[in-house]
Design an enzyme around this catalytic site. Structure first.
Site, PDB file in Angstrom:
ATOM      1  N   ALA A 141       0.952  -1.133  -0.271  1.00 52.21           N
ATOM      2  CA  ALA A 141      -0.103   0.133  -0.037  1.00 52.21           C
ATOM      3  C   ALA A 141       1.088   1.258   0.157  1.00 52.21           C
ATOM      4  O   ALA A 141       0.346   2.116   0.488  1.00 52.21           O
ATOM      5  CB  ALA A 141      -0.873   0.128   1.241  1.00 52.21           C
TER       6      ALA A 141
ATOM      7  N   ARG B 280      -3.566   8.338 -10.066  1.00 45.22           N
ATOM      8  CA  ARG B 280      -4.622   8.628 -11.078  1.00 45.22           C
ATOM      9  C   ARG B 280      -5.999   8.931 -10.208  1.00 45.22           C
ATOM     10  O   ARG B 280      -6.924   9.323 -10.769  1.00 45.22           O
ATOM     11  CB  ARG B 280      -4.715   7.517 -11.917  1.00 45.22           C
ATOM     12  CG  ARG B 280      -3.831   7.577 -13.143  1.00 45.22           C
ATOM     13  CD  ARG B 280      -3.700   6.381 -13.839  1.00 45.22           C
ATOM     14  NE  ARG B 280      -3.276   5.200 -12.977  1.00 45.22           N
ATOM     15  CZ  ARG B 280      -3.253   3.779 -13.403  1.00 45.22           C
ATOM     16  NH1 ARG B 280      -3.854   3.611 -14.408  1.00 45.22           N
ATOM     17  NH2 ARG B 280      -2.551   3.072 -12.626  1.00 45.22           N
TER      18      ARG B 280
ATOM     19  N   ASN C 166      -7.883   2.383  -9.767  1.00 45.04           N
ATOM     20  CA  ASN C 166      -6.952   3.229 -10.206  1.00 45.04           C
ATOM     21  C   ASN C 166      -7.410   4.686 -10.383  1.00 45.04           C
ATOM     22  O   ASN C 166      -6.829   5.755  -9.944  1.00 45.04           O
ATOM     23  CB  ASN C 166      -6.061   2.855 -11.415  1.00 45.04           C
ATOM     24  CG  ASN C 166      -5.375   1.583 -10.947  1.00 45.04           C
ATOM     25  OD1 ASN C 166      -4.649   1.405 -10.264  1.00 45.04           O
ATOM     26  ND2 ASN C 166      -5.623   0.699 -12.055  1.00 45.04           N
TER      27      ASN C 166
ATOM     28  N   ARG D  41     -31.292  11.364  16.981  1.00 43.28           N
ATOM     29  CA  ARG D  41     -29.854  12.013  17.128  1.00 43.28           C
ATOM     30  C   ARG D  41     -29.076  10.990  18.104  1.00 43.28           C
ATOM     31  O   ARG D  41     -29.671  10.219  18.729  1.00 43.28           O
ATOM     32  CB  ARG D  41     -29.845  13.371  17.352  1.00 43.28           C
ATOM     33  CG  ARG D  41     -30.401  14.092  16.297  1.00 43.28           C
ATOM     34  CD  ARG D  41     -30.635  15.458  16.706  1.00 43.28           C
ATOM     35  NE  ARG D  41     -29.282  15.982  17.282  1.00 43.28           N
ATOM     36  CZ  ARG D  41     -29.158  17.432  18.034  1.00 43.28           C
ATOM     37  NH1 ARG D  41     -30.476  17.814  18.592  1.00 43.28           N
ATOM     38  NH2 ARG D  41     -28.168  17.596  18.522  1.00 43.28           N
TER      39      ARG D  41
ATOM     40  N   LYS E 145     -32.700  13.387  21.146  1.00 42.02           N
ATOM     41  CA  LYS E 145     -31.353  13.227  21.380  1.00 42.02           C
ATOM     42  C   LYS E 145     -30.898  12.991  22.762  1.00 42.02           C
ATOM     43  O   LYS E 145     -31.351  13.316  23.689  1.00 42.02           O
ATOM     44  CB  LYS E 145     -30.839  14.658  21.169  1.00 42.02           C
ATOM     45  CG  LYS E 145     -29.286  14.879  20.927  1.00 42.02           C
ATOM     46  CD  LYS E 145     -28.844  15.951  21.620  1.00 42.02           C
ATOM     47  CE  LYS E 145     -28.534  16.265  23.236  1.00 42.02           C
ATOM     48  NZ  LYS E 145     -27.930  17.189  23.841  1.00 42.02           N
TER      49      LYS E 145
ATOM     50  N   TYR F 109     -31.342  23.237  27.446  1.00 39.43           N
ATOM     51  CA  TYR F 109     -29.874  24.196  27.087  1.00 39.43           C
ATOM     52  C   TYR F 109     -30.024  25.560  27.769  1.00 39.43           C
ATOM     53  O   TYR F 109     -31.248  26.290  27.609  1.00 39.43           O
ATOM     54  CB  TYR F 109     -29.651  24.391  25.727  1.00 39.43           C
ATOM     55  CG  TYR F 109     -28.367  24.927  25.403  1.00 39.43           C
ATOM     56  CD1 TYR F 109     -27.042  24.660  25.944  1.00 39.43           C
ATOM     57  CD2 TYR F 109     -28.323  25.862  24.367  1.00 39.43           C
ATOM     58  CE1 TYR F 109     -26.040  25.338  25.510  1.00 39.43           C
ATOM     59  CE2 TYR F 109     -27.098  26.695  23.910  1.00 39.43           C
ATOM     60  CZ  TYR F 109     -25.962  26.254  24.375  1.00 39.43           C
ATOM     61  OH  TYR F 109     -24.683  26.870  24.151  1.00 39.43           O
TER      62      TYR F 109
HETATM   63  C1  UD1 Z   1       1.493  -5.126 -10.873  1.00 41.45           C
HETATM   64  C2  UD1 Z   1       2.145  -6.323 -11.393  1.00 41.45           C
HETATM   65  C3  UD1 Z   1       1.399  -6.850 -12.608  1.00 41.45           C
HETATM   66  C4  UD1 Z   1      -0.045  -7.025 -12.356  1.00 41.45           C
HETATM   67  C5  UD1 Z   1      -0.644  -5.870 -11.874  1.00 41.45           C
HETATM   68  C6  UD1 Z   1      -1.923  -6.234 -11.100  1.00 41.45           C
HETATM   69  C7  UD1 Z   1       4.572  -6.014 -10.923  1.00 41.45           C
HETATM   70  C8  UD1 Z   1       5.899  -5.437 -11.400  1.00 41.45           C
HETATM   71  N1  UD1 Z   1       3.523  -5.782 -11.892  1.00 41.45           N
HETATM   72  O1  UD1 Z   1       1.608  -3.880 -11.745  1.00 41.45           O
HETATM   73  O2  UD1 Z   1       2.192  -7.842 -13.325  1.00 41.45           O
HETATM   74  O3  UD1 Z   1      -0.657  -7.338 -13.607  1.00 41.45           O
HETATM   75  O4  UD1 Z   1       0.125  -5.447 -10.531  1.00 41.45           O
HETATM   76  O5  UD1 Z   1      -2.759  -5.388 -10.797  1.00 41.45           O
HETATM   77  O6  UD1 Z   1       4.519  -6.118  -9.620  1.00 41.45           O
HETATM   78  N2  UD1 Z   1       3.521  -0.572  -4.607  1.00 41.45           N
HETATM   79  C9  UD1 Z   1       4.091  -0.488  -3.751  1.00 41.45           C
HETATM   80  N3  UD1 Z   1       5.507   0.215  -3.603  1.00 41.45           N
HETATM   81  C10 UD1 Z   1       6.100   0.048  -4.974  1.00 41.45           C
HETATM   82  C11 UD1 Z   1       5.240   0.075  -6.082  1.00 41.45           C
HETATM   83  C12 UD1 Z   1       3.946  -0.598  -6.028  1.00 41.45           C
HETATM   84  O7  UD1 Z   1       3.824  -0.497  -2.401  1.00 41.45           O
HETATM   85  O8  UD1 Z   1       6.948   0.746  -5.300  1.00 41.45           O
HETATM   86  C13 UD1 Z   1       2.201  -1.136  -4.243  1.00 41.45           C
HETATM   87  C14 UD1 Z   1       0.813  -0.121  -5.053  1.00 41.45           C
HETATM   88  O9  UD1 Z   1       0.479   0.528  -3.769  1.00 41.45           O
HETATM   89  C15 UD1 Z   1      -0.136  -1.332  -5.281  1.00 41.45           C
HETATM   90  C16 UD1 Z   1       0.641  -2.702  -5.513  1.00 41.45           C
HETATM   91  O10 UD1 Z   1       1.945  -2.413  -5.161  1.00 41.45           O
HETATM   92  O11 UD1 Z   1      -1.018  -1.690  -4.226  1.00 41.45           O
HETATM   93  C17 UD1 Z   1       0.651  -2.883  -7.165  1.00 41.45           C
HETATM   94  O12 UD1 Z   1       1.358  -1.677  -7.416  1.00 41.45           O
HETATM   95  P1  UD1 Z   1       1.192  -1.100  -9.190  1.00 41.45           P
HETATM   96  O13 UD1 Z   1       1.936   0.017  -9.431  1.00 41.45           O
HETATM   97  O14 UD1 Z   1      -0.344  -0.821  -9.157  1.00 41.45           O
HETATM   98  O15 UD1 Z   1       1.703  -2.348 -10.134  1.00 41.45           O
HETATM   99  P2  UD1 Z   1       1.023  -2.510 -11.489  1.00 41.45           P
HETATM  100  O16 UD1 Z   1       2.018  -1.703 -12.328  1.00 41.45           O
HETATM  101  O17 UD1 Z   1      -0.334  -2.264 -11.617  1.00 41.45           O
HETATM  102 CA    CA Z   2      -2.284  -1.771 -10.338  1.00 44.56          CA
END
Ligand code: UD1
Ligand code: CA
Length: 468
Positions: A11, A17, A236, A342, A360, A396
């Site tokens: 996370a 986006r 996203n 309330r 309330k 009140y």
């Molecule tokens: C990733 C997968 C892809 C898959 C897709 C599914 C990789 C390289 N690719 O791509 O194959 O199809 O998910 O949704 O893993 N995050 C971090 N730190 C980071 C980067 C990401 O915590 O440095 C977390 C994001 O918050 C997210 C998750 O990892 O919860 C996935 O990251 P995201 O950038 O969405 O990966 P995708 O490019 O979608």
């Molecule tokens: Ca993703």
């Protein structure tokens, strides 16, 4: 001895986006944040599979907000955070987890999940885990599905042995045509992660460390293909958030109908994910039930009712256009139409709160009637007491709130005001039109009305006629 598993939830991403400033994982859908769904499904899975588990939440962007969320979580003892300082890719995120939580190396299995997929349920994790356990040689499994629109996903490239994952950016024309994609959900043997994670490079088009490199043809890995992409839908954009919200709502309604709740027009109601409704209840069109609201059995909720974090027990009725917030309604009660409860309203069984009544922070015992046009604030009313129309608890004084106490079997006539703090005993009778400023003991009759003066034939002096 039960198996052990580290449930790693990624996370740290910014969620650019979405355009919002808070971490994407905390965006809300159907009354809970995205992360709540993933945490709940993960813990349910661990529980159902009798696994000793702990969640490692990898945080980055605005991490203090995620830490504050975690601090309020009921399962907080099972939740740990790890800090990924810079978002250098999903493999780097997992590294951050093992760096900050080194005891995660001791867990036999490591699961990886994304924080932005609220449709996920424990059943998907179970299928994945069972696939891993079913052949002893396997070191990792990835959840995959056939995507309608594979754009943006990593593609699953099957070899003679195992498979590997190619990210969209790095894929050849031919690889891009593949429709089986990576969901981003994995379960691995921690020993395999330990062997490979450190050697993953960022030698690719994005310059990121890809977690998908844990899966290679040379390893004993398996792609477990799921029949539907719905559980893995990631969010996203705000548009995707709204789409998933309507899917979650539809799923919730379907479940409630299976459980025996009747909806007169299911398309028009909004029911948050955590709401519960008992069998035999009827929900009219345009009803909103939010937060942790609990509705008992055989309850009727008419149109326009808005109920937030409240409990309505069995056989009660909430009539049209009533508004309830943090209220407790006991069995066999009628509320409304157009009543407002309330926070802190506690309405005893067989009571009646009628139209244009506001309550309330008040406790009403069994069988109390406040049927019309009244304000009951900071009050306690005993069993079977009847409050006439136009009652006001004057609670009140401009600076502080004061309490009104009325005993049981008491009759308060219409248009009475209680200037609090004040107390009226049991079996008392307060005459209509009284402003009560002194306590009324049990059994007493009280009246504060001015004497009526009637002058025969004197009305004409007061009736104005228009000058012509
Ligand atoms: C990733 C997968 C892809 C898959 C897709 C599914 C990789 C390289 N690719 O791509 O194959 O199809 O998910 O949704 O893993 N995050 C971090 N730190 C980071 C980067 C990401 O915590 O440095 C977390 C994001 O918050 C997210 C998750 O990892 O919860 C996935 O990251 P995201 O950038 O969405 O990966 P995708 O490019 O979608
Ligand atoms: Ca993703």
């Amino acid at each position: 001895m039960s198996d052990t598993i580290g449930l790693v939830i990624l996370a740290a991403g910014k969620g650019t986006r979405m355009k919002i400033d808070t971490p994407k994982a905390l965006a809300k859908t159907a009354g809970k944040c995205l992360l709540d769904y993933v945490v709940e499904a993960s813990l349910d899975f661990a529980h159902q599979s009798s696994l000793k588990a702990e969640i490692g939440l990898v945080v980055g962007h605005k991490k203090e907000l995620l830490e504050a969320w975690l601090d309020k979580h009921p399962a907080k003892s099972q939740l740990k955070t790890a800090w990924q300082k810079e978002q250098k890719g999903t493999a780097d995120a997992l590294k951050a987890c093992f760096h900050d939580l080194p005891h995660f190396w001791n867990y036999e299995y490591t699961m990886v999940a994304c924080a932005d997929t609220p449709m996920i349920r424990s059943s998907e994790f179970k299928v994945l885990f069972e696939a891993l356990k079913s052949s002893p040689g396997l070191v990792g499994v990835a959840a995959t599905f056939e995507a309608h629109e594979p754009k943006g996903y990593g593609r699953i490239v099957h070899g003679n042995h195992g498979f590997h994952i190619v990210e969209e950016k790095d894929a050849t024309e031919k690889e891009r045509a593949i429709t089986e994609v990576n969901s981003g959900f994995y379960i691995l043997k921690t020993s395999h992660v330990k062997e490979v994670l450190g050697s993953i490079s960022n030698d690719n088009k994005s310059g990121e460390f890809y977690l998908t490199d844990l899966f290679q043809n040379k390893y004993e890995v398996k792609a477990v293909k799921f029949p539907s992409e719905v559980p893995f839908l990631g969010i996203n954009t705000m548009e995707q958030l709204a789409e998933v919200t309507s899917l979650l709502r539809a799923r919730k309604l379907k479940q409630l109908m299976i459980d025996g709740v009747e909806f007169l027009n299911p398309q028009t109601v909004h029911i948050d994910d955590e709401v519960t409704i008992g069998v035999g209840s009827t929900i009219y069109p345009n009803v909103t039930l939010l937060g942790k609201t609990k509705i008992g059995e055989r309850v009727v909720i008419e149109s326009g009712a808005f109920i937030k974090n409240s409990e309505v027990k069995s056989d009660s009725e909430i009539l049209a256009h009533s508004y309830l917030e943090e209220a407790l309604v006991h069995e066999d009660v009628t509320i409304g139409p157009m009543a407002r409860l309330r926070p802190g309203s506690d309405i005893g069984s067989e009571s009646k709160i009628g139209n244009f009544v506001e309550v309330k922070k008040s406790k009403l015992a069994k069988g109390v009637k406040v049927s019309h046009l009244s304000y009951v604030g900071d009050a306690e009313i005993g069993e079977n007491t009847n409050i006439g129309c136009g009652f006001i608890a004057c609670n009140y004084d401009g600076a502080n709130k004061h309490k009104t106490t009325i005993g049981k079997n008491t009759f308060i006539g219409s248009d009475c005001q209680m200037v609090a703090p004040i107390s009226v005993g049991d079996d008392a009778f307060v005459a209509a039109g009284s402003t009560i400023t002194k306590d009324v003991p049990s059994g007493a009759f009280a009246i504060t009305r001015a004497q009526q003066v009637t002058k025969e034939g004197a009305a004409k002096r007061f009736i104005k006629t228009k000058k012509s």
